[in-house]
Enzyme design. Structure first.
Site, PDB file in Angstrom:
ATOM      1  N   VAL A  20       0.805  -1.229   0.000  1.00 53.14           N
ATOM      2  CA  VAL A  20       0.000   0.000   0.000  1.00 53.14           C
ATOM      3  C   VAL A  20       0.839   1.280   0.000  1.00 53.14           C
ATOM      4  CG1 VAL A  20      -2.042  -1.039   1.085  1.00 53.14           C
ATOM      5  CG2 VAL A  20      -0.283   0.033   2.531  1.00 53.14           C
TER       6      VAL A  20
ATOM      7  N   ASN B 228      -6.803  -0.873   6.506  1.00 55.56           N
ATOM      8  CA  ASN B 228      -6.404  -1.566   7.734  1.00 55.56           C
ATOM      9  C   ASN B 228      -4.904  -1.860   7.792  1.00 55.56           C
ATOM     10  OD1 ASN B 228      -6.758  -3.727  10.032  1.00 55.56           O
ATOM     11  ND2 ASN B 228      -5.850  -4.834   8.310  1.00 55.56           N
TER      12      ASN B 228
ATOM     13  N   SER C 241      -5.874   3.770  15.975  1.00 54.30           N
ATOM     14  CA  SER C 241      -5.432   3.116  17.209  1.00 54.30           C
ATOM     15  C   SER C 241      -5.685   4.118  18.324  1.00 54.30           C
ATOM     16  CB  SER C 241      -3.922   2.825  17.120  1.00 54.30           C
ATOM     17  OG  SER C 241      -3.385   2.566  18.402  1.00 54.30           O
TER      18      SER C 241
ATOM     19  N   TYR D  94       4.743   5.596  14.961  1.00 54.68           N
ATOM     20  CA  TYR D  94       3.420   4.944  14.910  1.00 54.68           C
ATOM     21  C   TYR D  94       2.333   5.919  15.372  1.00 54.68           C
ATOM     22  CZ  TYR D  94      -0.194   1.385  15.740  1.00 54.68           C
ATOM     23  OH  TYR D  94      -1.360   0.656  15.719  1.00 54.68           O
TER      24      TYR D  94
ATOM     25  N   ALA E   7       2.431   9.170  15.512  1.00 63.74           N
ATOM     26  CA  ALA E   7       2.301  10.280  14.554  1.00 63.74           C
ATOM     27  C   ALA E   7       1.518   9.831  13.320  1.00 63.74           C
ATOM     28  CB  ALA E   7       3.687  10.784  14.152  1.00 63.74           C
ATOM     29  N   SER E   8       1.775   8.602  12.864  1.00 67.84           N
ATOM     30  CA  SER E   8       1.074   8.117  11.661  1.00 67.84           C
ATOM     31  C   SER E   8      -0.420   7.968  11.932  1.00 67.84           C
ATOM     32  CB  SER E   8       1.667   6.781  11.184  1.00 67.84           C
ATOM     33  OG  SER E   8       1.317   5.717  12.043  1.00 67.84           O
ATOM     34  N   LYS E   9      -0.783   7.465  13.096  1.00 66.65           N
ATOM     35  CA  LYS E   9      -2.202   7.237  13.403  1.00 66.65           C
ATOM     36  C   LYS E   9      -2.929   8.557  13.655  1.00 66.65           C
ATOM     37  CE  LYS E   9      -2.220   2.721  13.034  1.00 66.65           C
ATOM     38  NZ  LYS E   9      -3.026   2.021  12.035  1.00 66.65           N
TER      39      LYS E   9
HETATM   40  N1  LIG Z   1      -3.360  -5.516  17.191  1.00 62.98           N
HETATM   41  C1  LIG Z   1      -3.512  -4.417  17.917  1.00 62.98           C
HETATM   42  O1  LIG Z   1      -3.434  -4.437  19.165  1.00 62.98           O
HETATM   43  C2  LIG Z   1      -3.828  -3.090  17.263  1.00 62.98           C
HETATM   44  C3  LIG Z   1      -4.177  -2.025  18.091  1.00 62.98           C
HETATM   45  C4  LIG Z   1      -4.483  -0.801  17.509  1.00 62.98           C
HETATM   46  C5  LIG Z   1      -4.450  -0.656  16.135  1.00 62.98           C
HETATM   47  N2  LIG Z   1      -4.084  -1.713  15.352  1.00 62.98           N
HETATM   48  C6  LIG Z   1      -4.060  -1.497  13.900  1.00 62.98           C
HETATM   49  O2  LIG Z   1      -4.874  -2.462  13.265  1.00 62.98           O
HETATM   50  C7  LIG Z   1      -4.357  -2.755  11.973  1.00 62.98           C
HETATM   51  C8  LIG Z   1      -4.118  -4.267  11.839  1.00 62.98           C
HETATM   52  O3  LIG Z   1      -3.236  -4.671  12.854  1.00 62.98           O
HETATM   53  P1  LIG Z   1      -2.946  -6.213  13.190  1.00 62.98           P
HETATM   54  O4  LIG Z   1      -2.622  -6.283  14.622  1.00 62.98           O
HETATM   55  O5  LIG Z   1      -4.028  -7.066  12.653  1.00 62.98           O
HETATM   56  O6  LIG Z   1      -1.579  -6.419  12.381  1.00 62.98           O
HETATM   57  P2  LIG Z   1      -0.986  -7.701  11.609  1.00 62.98           P
HETATM   58  O7  LIG Z   1       0.472  -7.432  11.466  1.00 62.98           O
HETATM   59  O8  LIG Z   1      -1.426  -8.949  12.263  1.00 62.98           O
HETATM   60  O9  LIG Z   1      -1.675  -7.615  10.184  1.00 62.98           O
HETATM   61  C9  LIG Z   1      -1.411  -6.552   9.307  1.00 62.98           C
HETATM   62  C10 LIG Z   1      -1.722  -7.005   7.881  1.00 62.98           C
HETATM   63  O10 LIG Z   1      -1.333  -5.922   7.011  1.00 62.98           O
HETATM   64  C11 LIG Z   1      -0.512  -6.445   5.985  1.00 62.98           C
HETATM   65  N3  LIG Z   1       0.440  -5.414   5.565  1.00 62.98           N
HETATM   66  C12 LIG Z   1       1.500  -4.939   6.266  1.00 62.98           C
HETATM   67  N4  LIG Z   1       2.154  -4.021   5.527  1.00 62.98           N
HETATM   68  C13 LIG Z   1       1.508  -3.934   4.339  1.00 62.98           C
HETATM   69  C14 LIG Z   1       1.718  -3.177   3.168  1.00 62.98           C
HETATM   70  N5  LIG Z   1       2.752  -2.351   3.052  1.00 62.98           N
HETATM   71  N6  LIG Z   1       0.853  -3.337   2.130  1.00 62.98           N
HETATM   72  C15 LIG Z   1      -0.188  -4.204   2.226  1.00 62.98           C
HETATM   73  N7  LIG Z   1      -0.427  -4.960   3.310  1.00 62.98           N
HETATM   74  C16 LIG Z   1       0.415  -4.831   4.348  1.00 62.98           C
HETATM   75  C17 LIG Z   1       0.188  -7.652   6.595  1.00 62.98           C
HETATM   76  O11 LIG Z   1       0.662  -8.534   5.602  1.00 62.98           O
HETATM   77  C18 LIG Z   1      -0.918  -8.232   7.454  1.00 62.98           C
HETATM   78  O12 LIG Z   1      -1.738  -9.117   6.719  1.00 62.98           O
HETATM   79  C19 LIG Z   1      -3.077  -1.929  11.825  1.00 62.98           C
HETATM   80  O13 LIG Z   1      -3.355  -0.730  11.141  1.00 62.98           O
HETATM   81  C20 LIG Z   1      -2.688  -1.653  13.273  1.00 62.98           C
HETATM   82  O14 LIG Z   1      -1.909  -0.481  13.414  1.00 62.98           O
HETATM   83  C21 LIG Z   1      -3.772  -2.933  15.882  1.00 62.98           C
END
Ligand SMILES: NC(=O)c1ccc[n+]([C@@H]2O[C@H](COP(=O)([O-])OP(=O)(O)OC[C@H]3O[C@@H](n4cnc5c(N)ncnc54)[C@H](O)[C@@H]3O)[C@@H](O)[C@H]2O)c1
Length: 256
Positions: A63, A89, A142, A155, A157-159
């Site tokens: 992405v 996501n 987040s 992280y 800053a990005s969110k």
């Molecule tokens: N897990 C948590 O506690 C949590 C908390 C707050 C926010 N988030 C946010 O939720 C979202 C998902 O998190 P998660 O925990 O499921 O993470 P994860 O690492 O388990 O899954 C992330 C998915 O994104 C894909 N991905 C990563 N970089 C990519 C790229 N450059 N292009 C396309 N796909 C890409 C990965 O292959 C993976 O399938 C993220 O944006 C994360 O910041 C997660």
């Protein structure tokens, strides 16, 4: 069903929270394009859903790369005839103090999380405007968008950037019947092999600040995304909903 006849793109939809979002939308009738860096994992996720009679297919993409995003969206539109829902996501975390952070780390986190959101929203937004039937954009932020966390400067800053970006998106695209909103997960245990599991110490410290006293599940997040993508949220735009067990309501550990 709510999403019958709708096409959804879920970035990072192959695993973790994204996989739960893919599943939730597909279970409610959507055809889901899993837009993920990991083609094999995405194919497995799609295969599991197809085995249940649901509709999903992987569209490999990084992405953060403008050309790849453009060709992914083109290919989804050619395959399914349009796109109605975008869930931004895909995201990466980090663990590094600001004074020690290499500029490459800063740039990679911002490129995937923030530039990726812009690129996908722009490419899909253009298609939605062309189609003339409105659309839904839901971005995963987040609690870190508003609650600063040490060792997560890039992280956070990005969110925070995504949050303000979706508000502008809501203002600019409202005239086309397109809404833009965000969902902010709290600590969510996904069991994803891609993510380092959180340590017991971190989990314990975090949960002391969560009124509901448990981490989130991917389904907790996916259900809020589905709500914002549904007709029930027709009049909501430019908003963020935190699905965090009450974490961002305030500091639970500060008492009289
Ligand atoms: N897990 C948590 O506690 C949590 C908390 C707050 C926010 N988030 C946010 O939720 C979202 C998902 O998190 P998660 O925990 O499921 O993470 P994860 O690492 O388990 O899954 C992330 C998915 O994104 C894909 N991905 C990563 N970089 C990519 C790229 N450059 N292009 C396309 N796909 C890409 C990965 O292959 C993976 O399938 C993220 O944006 C994360 O910041 C997660």
């Amino acid at each position: 069903m709510e999403f019958d006849g709708k096409v959804a793109i879920v970035t990072g939809g192959a695993s973790g929270i994204g996989e739960a979002i893919t599943t939730e939308l597909a279970e409610n009738g959507a055809t889901v394009a899993i837009a993920d860096l990991l083609e094999d994992v995405g194919r497995e996720t799609a295969r599991g859903l197809e085995a249940r009679g649901l509709k999903a297919k992987v569209f490999p993409v990084d992405v953060s790369d403008a050309a790849q995003v453009e060709s992914m969206v083109k290919s989804v539109v050619e395959t399914y005839g349009g796109v109605d829902i975008l869930v931004n996501n895909a995201g990466i975390g980090q663990r590094c103090a600001i004074l020690e952070m290499a500029v490459e780390e800063w740039e990679r986190v911002l490129a995937v999380n923030l530039r990726g959101n812009f690129l996908c929203s722009q490419a899909v937004g253009k298609e939605m405007v062309k189609q003339g039937r409105g659309g839904r954009i839901v971005s995963i932020v987040s609690t870190a968008a508003e609650n600063a966390r040490v060792n997560a400067g890039a992280y956070c800053a990005s969110k925070a950037g995504i949050l303000q970006f979706i508000r502008v998106l809501a203002q600019e695209l409202g005239q086309y019947g397109i809404t833009a909103n965000a969902v902010g997960p709290g600590l969510t245990v996904t069991g994803s092999p891609l993510r380092e599991p959180v340590s017991e110490t971190y989990l314990g410290a975090f949960l002391k600040e969560v009124p509901l006293a448990r981490p989130g599940s991917p389904k907790d997040i996916a259900q809020v995304v589905a709500f914002l993508a549904s007709s029930k949220a027709d009049y909501i735009s430019g908003q963020v909903i935190y699905a965090d067990g009450g974490y961002s309501a305030g500091k639970l550990s500060v008492r009289d």
